[in-house]
Design a protein around this motif. Structure first.
Motif, PDB file in Angstrom:
ATOM      1  N   ARG A  28      48.306  44.639  41.448  1.00  0.00           N
ATOM      2  CA  ARG A  28      47.423  43.482  41.663  1.00  0.00           C
ATOM      3  C   ARG A  28      47.995  42.549  42.731  1.00  0.00           C
ATOM      4  O   ARG A  28      47.245  41.904  43.467  1.00  0.00           O
ATOM      5  N   ALA A  31      47.291  44.118  46.114  1.00  0.00           N
ATOM      6  CA  ALA A  31      45.870  43.892  46.412  1.00  0.00           C
ATOM      7  C   ALA A  31      45.620  42.450  46.840  1.00  0.00           C
ATOM      8  O   ALA A  31      44.873  42.193  47.788  1.00  0.00           O
ATOM      9  N   PHE A  63      46.704  51.810  39.975  1.00  0.00           N
ATOM     10  CA  PHE A  63      45.890  50.686  40.405  1.00  0.00           C
ATOM     11  C   PHE A  63      44.614  50.622  39.571  1.00  0.00           C
ATOM     12  O   PHE A  63      43.972  51.633  39.340  1.00  0.00           O
ATOM     13  N   SER A  67      41.803  46.421  41.777  1.00  0.00           N
ATOM     14  CA  SER A  67      42.836  46.424  42.812  1.00  0.00           C
ATOM     15  C   SER A  67      42.519  47.424  43.917  1.00  0.00           C
ATOM     16  O   SER A  67      42.645  47.115  45.105  1.00  0.00           O
ATOM     17  N   SER A  70      39.610  46.108  45.958  1.00  0.00           N
ATOM     18  CA  SER A  70      40.046  44.969  46.771  1.00  0.00           C
ATOM     19  C   SER A  70      40.776  45.429  48.026  1.00  0.00           C
ATOM     20  O   SER A  70      40.556  44.893  49.119  1.00  0.00           O
TER      21      SER A  70
END
Length: 123
Positions: A28, A31, A63, A67, A70
């Motif tokens: 995260r 991302a 992921f 994420s 993104s």
């Protein structure tokens, strides 16, 4: 966004992230940093984009859909076309079990990113 892009700061952050080893950052966080670059329209270097794509390809299942989407969205916004990453994410998204984890917003952002990049999945 406040519309105050600090290119030097953002380049230092992504350089530190890649240089220190992407495995030291939660998916995260990767991302978020990549998305921040895209939001501020601050390009990623080719080597940094390649390192991020390679890190994801090592194990894309680490992921979350949010994420992954993104990062793909950010790459599209920045005009970064990493074919291996696009193919891997398309393959994952084609699996109904994986796609079921996506929210409608994630699916629409993913579709936009692939359309923007003109990405094709020959499978």
């Amino acid at each position: 966004t406040l519309g105050v892009p600090n290119k030097v700061l953002m380049e230092a952050i992504v350089s530190q992230m890649v240089g220190a080893g992407l495995d030291k950052y939660a998916p995260r966080d990767v991302a978020m940093i990549v998305t921040a670059h895209a939001t501020l329209r601050i390009p990623l270097g080719k080597s940094e984009a390649a390192a991020i794509a390679e890190h994801i390809l090592w194990d894309p299942t680490q992921f979350t859909p949010v994420s992954l989407v993104s990062i793909i969205w950010a790459f599209a916004k920045l005009g970064i076309r990493e074919e291996g990453l696009l193919g891997a994410v398309a393959g994952l998204a084609a699996d109904p079990k994986f796609l079921a984890r996506f929210r409608a917003w994630d699916v629409s952002r993913l579709a936009w990113a692939y359309a923007t990049l003109g990405a094709l999945n020959p499978a």
